[in-house]
Write a protein that holds these residues in place. Structure first.
Motif, PDB file in Angstrom:
ATOM      1  N   TRP A 149       0.820  -1.039  -0.161  1.00  0.00           N
ATOM      2  CA  TRP A 149      -0.215  -0.195   0.266  1.00  0.00           C
ATOM      3  C   TRP A 149       1.152   1.492   0.433  1.00  0.00           C
ATOM      4  O   TRP A 149       0.308   2.285  -0.392  1.00  0.00           O
ATOM      5  N   GLY A 187       3.309   1.003  -1.434  1.00  0.00           N
ATOM      6  CA  GLY A 187       4.253   1.757  -2.579  1.00  0.00           C
ATOM      7  C   GLY A 187       3.159   2.271  -3.265  1.00  0.00           C
ATOM      8  O   GLY A 187       3.881   3.060  -4.856  1.00  0.00           O
ATOM      9  N   LYS A 188       2.522   1.941  -3.268  1.00  0.00           N
ATOM     10  CA  LYS A 188       1.230   2.643  -3.990  1.00  0.00           C
ATOM     11  C   LYS A 188       0.469   3.615  -3.577  1.00  0.00           C
ATOM     12  O   LYS A 188       0.205   5.294  -4.871  1.00  0.00           O
ATOM     13  N   ALA A 194       2.291   7.519  -2.645  1.00  0.00           N
ATOM     14  CA  ALA A 194       2.868   8.245  -3.813  1.00  0.00           C
ATOM     15  C   ALA A 194       1.664   9.161  -4.974  1.00  0.00           C
ATOM     16  O   ALA A 194       1.685   9.851  -5.445  1.00  0.00           O
ATOM     17  N   CYS A 195       0.879   7.465  -5.702  1.00  0.00           N
ATOM     18  CA  CYS A 195      -0.344   8.071  -6.786  1.00  0.00           C
ATOM     19  C   CYS A 195      -1.335   8.516  -6.087  1.00  0.00           C
ATOM     20  O   CYS A 195      -1.897   8.541  -7.695  1.00  0.00           O
ATOM     21  N   ARG A 201       4.972  11.533 -12.123  1.00  0.00           N
ATOM     22  CA  ARG A 201       4.720  10.887 -10.905  1.00  0.00           C
ATOM     23  C   ARG A 201       4.813   8.932 -11.010  1.00  0.00           C
ATOM     24  O   ARG A 201       5.803   8.117  -9.839  1.00  0.00           O
ATOM     25  N   PRO A 202       3.257   8.875 -11.625  1.00  0.00           N
ATOM     26  CA  PRO A 202       3.584   7.407 -11.529  1.00  0.00           C
ATOM     27  C   PRO A 202       4.680   6.603 -11.892  1.00  0.00           C
ATOM     28  O   PRO A 202       4.891   5.031 -10.836  1.00  0.00           O
ATOM     29  N   ALA A 257       7.892   7.281  -9.649  1.00  0.00           N
ATOM     30  CA  ALA A 257       7.699   7.189  -8.176  1.00  0.00           C
ATOM     31  C   ALA A 257       7.785   5.260  -8.168  1.00  0.00           C
ATOM     32  O   ALA A 257       7.929   4.475  -6.995  1.00  0.00           O
ATOM     33  N   CYS A 291       4.358   3.947  -8.433  1.00  0.00           N
ATOM     34  CA  CYS A 291       3.687   3.828  -7.675  1.00  0.00           C
ATOM     35  C   CYS A 291       3.020   3.713  -8.405  1.00  0.00           C
ATOM     36  O   CYS A 291       1.208   3.189  -8.387  1.00  0.00           O
ATOM     37  N   TYR A 292       2.453   3.620 -10.051  1.00  0.00           N
ATOM     38  CA  TYR A 292       1.346   3.341 -11.021  1.00  0.00           C
ATOM     39  C   TYR A 292       0.439   2.196 -10.463  1.00  0.00           C
ATOM     40  O   TYR A 292       1.085   0.896 -10.475  1.00  0.00           O
ATOM     41  N   SER A 293      -1.179   2.310 -10.427  1.00  0.00           N
ATOM     42  CA  SER A 293      -2.111   1.378 -10.231  1.00  0.00           C
ATOM     43  C   SER A 293      -3.028   1.594 -11.179  1.00  0.00           C
ATOM     44  O   SER A 293      -2.882   2.286 -10.947  1.00  0.00           O
ATOM     45  N   THR A 332      -2.312  -3.691  -7.984  1.00  0.00           N
ATOM     46  CA  THR A 332      -1.691  -2.639  -9.372  1.00  0.00           C
ATOM     47  C   THR A 332      -3.305  -3.340  -9.853  1.00  0.00           C
ATOM     48  O   THR A 332      -3.672  -1.930 -10.655  1.00  0.00           O
TER      49      THR A 332
END
Length: 530
Positions: A67, A69-70, A72-73, A93-94, A97, A99-101, A220
């Motif tokens: 969580w 890790g994601k 930042a997005c 940023r995705p 960082a 953090c893409y989901s 993700t």
């Protein structure tokens, strides 16, 4: 601390698998907590810390890491020009960082923020352009409804938050957090089901709980919903409840189609063991459950229901598919050549389907030809791996499908951890590749090199599984003369249908059984125990 889980408390000490004795990796890692278990230690006597609870705790820690890790997005910033809070996806940023989901953009892309019902709601992408086309929710029914329910929870949260009772934020942030909560719970169910299935090796569930793939991909997309149903289905089958197993696999297939692939290995094993009635019950229950979930949406909104299949038929070779590797490294235009917008890649679809069917035929031959009937987890892992390797799409979160079956099929911690680390690390070059050359992203060759290493790692695991099928003495699960502890009605069943010639010894054993003997003298361990 090595204990027992649930109904394994009745096992004798020599039947309990102690990871700190059998796994060098675990033995080394146990140093900070006192080293391997002592020879005279009391096992299974702690009032609270069973292997299942330890695995669930590890899963909570891994999911928390995932969580963050994601997180930042879903950060917000105040846009001075627009005078409002916005999602902070500035400066790519995705991808920077990592953090893409999918969950975040889908909230608006699938029009969940507008409150409409999925499969009924439609919209036009690329409106005003030559590529304009009508769109609907593109996920299977249960996954689409899961997103819609979470969107409704988001509306309710905001209503209560506006009254001052709850913290507030952007709707998409709340939607992501609510979705992540349920997805985390689904992965805990996955861990629980595997721990209960692996009765003599419950500690293997800790490898699922702490998998690097979970830390990267649990949030993700929505795939943990299907892994929970598939793992629970395998558990139900192992407890000789084929009808319930079918229901669970059918529910999982309504969220993501892959749980239905397990019916293939079950068909081969039940055919060999003469247990076709159990397979029929499981298959009928699975198909009826899938139909009951899908039928209301199909009848009410047929075009919206078909969108999932329509969109998948239109997809080309994804960046991390083996076909894209050939296209890039061989400077090749692909099976269909350049396609116009909206054109179906006919030959790519045919080739990927044909290769998968050929692999399934080979796996079926192995299942009927091996001297000892394979275990369900072994054939299940081979089928899922074959699908991912031959499919035109291998989205990164799909690797989660393999984790439970891999642990049940080949519980060698160092090998599995090495594969999972490699698979999880692909996320970094993938995100760097998506940055693009104009933003100093990685060239595609770097990303595809990691893809090749990942594919080779999965192929190596498949080779090891096949080797252990033909050399059952090397199978860690077949200890203490076990057949298939996860096999349910298959466990201990006598072979009925094979594609190999029986040896004189095996023919003699069958004659002894026909004469009324309960146990054949000199029986092959794990094959005809009965």
């Amino acid at each position: 601390m090595d204990g027992e889980v649930g109904d394994t408390a009745t096992l004798t000490p020599d039947q309990r698998v102690v990871p700190t004795w059998t796994e060098p990796l675990v033995a080394s890692a146990s140093g900070p907590v006192g080293g391997p278990l002592g020879t005279h230690a009391a096992i299974g006597r702690h009032w609270f810390w069973t292997p299942l609870r330890v695995a669930l705790l590890l899963a909570v820690i891994a999911l928390t890491i995932g969580w963050f890790g994601k997180a930042a997005c879903v950060q917000q910033f105040y846009n001075e020009d627009a005078k409002q809070l916005e999602l902070d996806w500035r400066s790519s940023r995705p991808f920077v960082a990592m953090c893409y989901s999918d969950i975040i953009p889908l909230y608006s892309a699938e029009r969940l923020n507008e409150g409409g019902f999925p499969y009924q709601t439609s919209w036009v992408d690329d409106e005003g352009k030559p590529t304009a086309h009508t769109r609907y929710m593109e996920y299977p029914v249960l996954t689409g409804l899961f997103q819609w329910v979470n969107a409704k929870f988001t509306e309710g949260w905001l209503a209560v938050a506006n009254a001052g009772w709850l913290p507030t934020g952007l709707p998409v942030t709340i939607f992501f957090d609510i979705s992540a909560f349920w997805l985390a719970l689904a992965w805990l169910v996955t861990v629980w089901a595997v721990a209960r299935t692996a009765r003599r090796r419950p500690w293997d569930a800790a490898l699922i709980a702490a998998s690097p793939l979970v830390m990267v991909h649990a949030f993700t997309n929505f795939d943990t919903l299907a892994t929970a149903c598939a793992a629970a289905g395998v558990l139900a089958w192992s407890r000789r409840r084929p009808g319930l197993a079918g229901v669970l696999l059918g529910i999982g297939a309504a969220a993501k189609l892959y749980p239905l692939f397990l019916l293939g290995p079950l068909l081969v094993l039940c055919l060999r063991a003469g247990r076709m009635r159990a397979w029929g019950r499981t298959t009928l229950a699975a198909l009826l459950t899938w139909a009951l979930v899908n039928l209301p949406i199909l009848l009410a909104f047929p075009r919206g229901w078909w969108e999932f299949f329509h969109r998948n038929s239109l997809r080309g070779a994804d960046p991390d598919s083996i076909y894209n590797v050939f296209v890039q490294f061989a400077d090749w235009e692909g099976f269909d050549g350049p396609l116009a917008f909206g054109q179906t890649p006919f030959w790519l679809n045919v080739v990927s389907a044909a290769l998968f069917l050929l692999c399934c035929a080979g796996i079926a031959f192995v299942g009927l030809h091996a001297p000892t009937r394979p275990r369900l987890a072994q054939l299940g892992f081979l089928v899922l791996a074959a699908f991912l390797l031959t499919n035109k799409v291998w989205s990164p979160q799909y690797s989660l499908w393999l984790v439970p079956l891999a642990v049940l099929a080949v519980p060698r911690w160092r090998l599995l951890l090495a594969w999972m680390v490699v698979d999880a690390l692909i996320w970094a070059p993938r995100m760097a590749f998506y940055l693009g050359d104009d933003k100093k992203g990685l060239p595609i060759d770097w990303f595809l090199s990691f893809v090749i290493v990942r594919d080779l790692a999965v192929i190596a695991l498949c080779v090891l599984v096949i080797y252990e099928i033909y050399h059952p003495a090397r199978d860690l699960v077949r200890q203490h003369d076990q057949d298939d502890p996860h096999g349910g009605v298959l466990d201990g069943a006598e072979d009925r249908v094979t594609v190999r010639r029986s040896s004189r010894r095996e023919r003699g054993e069958r004659r002894e059984r026909r004469d009324g003997r309960d146990v054949a003298v000199g029986a092959v361990p794990g094959q005809d125990a009965g």
